[in-house]
Design a protein around this motif. Structure first.
Motif, mmCIF file in Angstrom:
data_model
loop_
_atom_site.group_PDB
_atom_site.id
_atom_site.type_symbol
_atom_site.label_atom_id
_atom_site.label_comp_id
_atom_site.label_asym_id
_atom_site.label_seq_id
_atom_site.Cartn_x
_atom_site.Cartn_y
_atom_site.Cartn_z
ATOM 1 N N HIS A 58 42.570 38.412 39.157
ATOM 2 C CA HIS A 58 41.369 39.170 38.813
ATOM 3 C C HIS A 58 40.550 39.325 40.094
ATOM 4 C CE1 HIS A 58 41.629 37.639 34.365
ATOM 5 N NE2 HIS A 58 42.668 38.378 34.738
ATOM 6 N N LEU A 59 41.136 39.976 41.059
ATOM 7 C CA LEU A 59 40.534 40.199 42.369
ATOM 8 C C LEU A 59 41.001 41.531 42.913
ATOM 9 C CD1 LEU A 59 40.905 36.787 44.303
ATOM 10 C CD2 LEU A 59 38.755 37.916 43.719
ATOM 11 N N ASN A 60 40.124 42.237 43.597
ATOM 12 C CA ASN A 60 40.523 43.402 44.394
ATOM 13 C C ASN A 60 39.636 43.435 45.642
ATOM 14 O OD1 ASN A 60 38.060 44.354 43.480
ATOM 15 N ND2 ASN A 60 38.912 45.966 42.200
ATOM 16 N N VAL A 65 34.959 41.846 48.945
ATOM 17 C CA VAL A 65 33.911 42.181 49.909
ATOM 18 C C VAL A 65 32.537 41.835 49.350
ATOM 19 C CG1 VAL A 65 32.730 44.112 51.023
ATOM 20 C CG2 VAL A 65 35.212 43.951 51.138
ATOM 21 N N ALA A 66 32.333 42.099 48.076
ATOM 22 C CA ALA A 66 31.008 41.892 47.481
ATOM 23 C C ALA A 66 30.642 40.418 47.356
ATOM 24 C CB ALA A 66 30.959 42.566 46.109
ATOM 25 N N TYR A 67 31.630 39.564 47.035
ATOM 26 C CA TYR A 67 31.312 38.176 46.709
ATOM 27 C C TYR A 67 31.844 37.139 47.700
ATOM 28 C CZ TYR A 67 29.966 40.043 42.145
ATOM 29 O OH TYR A 67 29.359 40.742 41.140
ATOM 30 N N ARG A 472 39.537 52.026 47.047
ATOM 31 C CA ARG A 472 39.392 51.926 45.597
ATOM 32 C C ARG A 472 39.980 53.150 44.899
ATOM 33 N NH1 ARG A 472 33.771 51.673 42.144
ATOM 34 N NH2 ARG A 472 33.731 53.875 42.728
ATOM 35 N N LEU A 473 39.822 54.314 45.502
ATOM 36 C CA LEU A 473 40.393 55.542 44.945
ATOM 37 C C LEU A 473 41.902 55.415 44.805
ATOM 38 C CD1 LEU A 473 40.301 58.523 44.107
ATOM 39 C CD2 LEU A 473 40.206 59.131 46.543
ATOM 40 N N ILE A 474 42.554 54.935 45.844
ATOM 41 C CA ILE A 474 44.010 54.793 45.801
ATOM 42 C C ILE A 474 44.423 53.764 44.747
ATOM 43 C CG2 ILE A 474 46.021 53.997 47.118
ATOM 44 C CD1 ILE A 474 44.795 55.267 49.583
ATOM 45 N N GLU A 475 43.687 52.650 44.680
ATOM 46 C CA GLU A 475 44.010 51.623 43.690
ATOM 47 C C GLU A 475 43.899 52.175 42.273
ATOM 48 O OE1 GLU A 475 41.425 48.351 44.437
ATOM 49 O OE2 GLU A 475 42.723 47.473 45.973
ATOM 50 N N ASN A 476 42.820 52.893 41.995
ATOM 51 C CA ASN A 476 42.635 53.461 40.663
ATOM 52 C C ASN A 476 43.721 54.476 40.334
ATOM 53 O OD1 ASN A 476 40.415 52.324 39.228
ATOM 54 N ND2 ASN A 476 38.996 53.266 40.671
ATOM 55 N N LEU A 477 44.050 55.333 41.293
ATOM 56 C CA LEU A 477 45.090 56.341 41.064
ATOM 57 C C LEU A 477 46.432 55.681 40.778
ATOM 58 C CD1 LEU A 477 44.149 58.925 43.837
ATOM 59 C CD2 LEU A 477 43.974 59.289 41.373
#
Length: 506
Positions: A58-60, A65-67, A472-477
């Motif tokens: 449960h990581l991307n 970067v945020a946490y 993130r775009l590539i991951e979602n796609l």
């Protein structure tokens, strides 16, 4: 907290890759996924996973970067601690140990989705809504373009290009829907044969090339070009008239929503008044909120806009708002913005309309005041009247664009559930900056120093943040089974391998 993520459902980076000494730790400590290099799709798509022993992380990159990003890398752009337990997105170089590569990031494996069975095609309400919405928008938009071409308000090439762009975007949205929606579901067999023969590049590229903007934004730009004016009252009247024809029948008869997922819920326009030098006002520039359904699908469209379409200043403001919750973009004094919700009623209210800043102009909008441009048969199908309800800016817009003069002014800060970049103001302000480079040159940036600068050199922004959006775009796609290929490709509707624009009958 990042939009949609709950800390208790995020894996602890330190526990997964090193050792976590925090007791208690607010993140998950799960042994079941330590050996995995893949992202859990349920967690990635829905921001939650109920499986406590899920075998995938449960990581991307966005969450890491945020946490978990190393503070030294964030503030000084590099880390000098060899055994630093935090996440490092950049390689580290040491004299004795050489170069240490960036820390690993779980990846989303490409998904092969099964084709929908006939039962799902017929019975899935969400699929039905997407299909009906897509066809309705295509049908009315194409009729509008074709009539505008016949009346000499659009050239043949421009009308064809607008329609192709909307068609490609809707087919793309169907392709990334879950479950995927094939083009044949949007049309009858005969319509599909006609369209695929006339626009072969659209049907060839919808699952390999990305759109550059939502379909309703394309329609809004076409309305401005057809009218050959940027007067707010005229543009908004015609847009409302077209919107009325795209209303879907909803189970709730009292609903004031359109029901068509490809129709934006909010419209805005902005202008700059040069009070100190020329005392002249710029043209109005229009924008619509991002019109698509689904968390991932909306993220994809916003990321496309940030990476490809919007002015760099707008993209930077969205990125910094998204990841740092900071104010960012400062416009020159006297930048004005008005926004409205599109709502529907069986009877148009007596006070229906819109009012811009009363110092400068006043626009009253009733869709019924617009001359019918699509033929008399369309008015008989309209069951609800569309009108605009002035809306104050949300908390996101106030954060990204703090010194814009909004009308109406907010009485209280609305805390939105949507992501930074969803609002119509982003599109309208971007168009203004593209059209007025002298204003873009005067933009200021009000950002924490630790975000923009290191002690030795300036951090490369917005490129570093845009790269996160790109990732993130590539991951979602990939998670939705889209054919990303070796690099992202974008669809160009100006291709010459299409024939004339004609109206098809529903």
């Amino acid at each position: 907290m990042m939009q949609g993520y709950k800390l208790e459902n995020i894996d602890c980076f330190n526990f997964q890759y090193n050792h976590c000494s925090k007791r208690p730790c607010k993140f998950q400590h799960r042994q079941s996924c330590k050996d995995s290099s893949e992202i859990c799709l349920d967690w990635f798509r829905h921001r939650k996973c109920r499986n406590k022993v899920c075998p995938r992380k449960h990581l991307n990159h966005e969450v890491m970067v945020a946490y978990f990003l190393c503070l030294a890398e964030k503030t000084a752009n590099h880390c000098l601690q060899l055994t630093c337990p935090m996440y490092h997105a950049k390689a580290r170089q040491f004299i004795e140990h050489g170069i240490i590569p960036p820390d690993p990031v779980p990846t989303v494996s490409k998904v092969k989705r099964k084709k929908m069975v006939h039962f799902v095609q017929c019975e899935n309400p969400q699929v039905q809504t997407v299909v009906k919405s897509g066809f309705q928008l295509l049908d009315k938009a194409r009729s509008f373009f074709a009539n505008s071409v016949r009346e000499g308000k659009l050239t043949q090439d421009r009308g064809r290009s607008y329609f192709k762009e909307i068609l490609h975007t809707i087919l793309f949205c169907g392709n990334i829907n879950d479950p995927a929606i094939e083009p044949n579901l949007f049309f009858t067999k005969k319509e599909l044969e006609v369209l695929s023969a006339k626009y072969p590049d659209v049907f060839r590229d919808y699952n390999t090339h990305l759109p550059t903007r939502p379909p309703f934004t394309v329609l809004l730009d076409a309305v401005v070009e057809v009218l050959q004016t940027r007067k707010a009252d005229e543009v908004l009247k015609l847009l409302l008239h077209l919107t009325e024809q795209m209303v879907l029948e909803l189970p709730d008869a009292k609903s004031n929503k359109c029901g068509n997922i490809f129709v934006s819920t909010a419209i805005s326009y902005c202008y700059f008044w040069n009070l100190h030098i020329t005392n002249e006002k710029t043209d109005n520039y229009f924008g619509a909120s991002v019109s698509c359904r689904g968390r991932q699908q909306k993220e994809i469209m916003i990321d496309i806009l940030c990476c490809k379409t919007w002015h760099q200043g707008i993209s930077l403001a969205v990125c910094i708002g998204n990841w740092y919750k900071n104010q960012c973009l400062l416009f020159p004094e006297a930048m004005y913005s008005m926004a409205y919700n599109i709502t529907f009623s069986k009877e148009s209210p007596s006070e229906a309309g819109t009012a811009s800043n009363n110092q400068h102009e006043h626009a009253v909008v009733r869709s019924g005041d617009v001359q019918n441009t699509d033929g008399p048969e369309n008015n008989s199908t309209v069951k609800q009247r569309a009108y605009l309800k002035p809306r104050a800016p949300c908390e996101r817009c106030l954060s990204m664009f703090p010194n814009v003069i909004y009308h109406p002014r907010p009485e209280h800060c609305e805390h939105p559930y949507w992501e930074y970049g969803n609002c119509a103001e982003c599109e309208s302000l971007s168009q203004l900056l593209y059209a007025n480079p002298q204003i873009a040159m005067r933009l200021g940036y009000f950002v924490q120093r630790t975000i923009l600068y290191s002690p030795t050199k300036q951090v490369h922004l917005p490129n570093d943040l845009i790269l996160r959006k790109h990732r993130r775009l590539i991951e979602n796609l990939k998670s939705l089974g889209f054919n990303v290929g070796d690099h992202l490709s974008f669809y160009d509707p100006s291709g010459a391998d299409s024939t004339a624009l004609e109206v098809f009958q529903s």
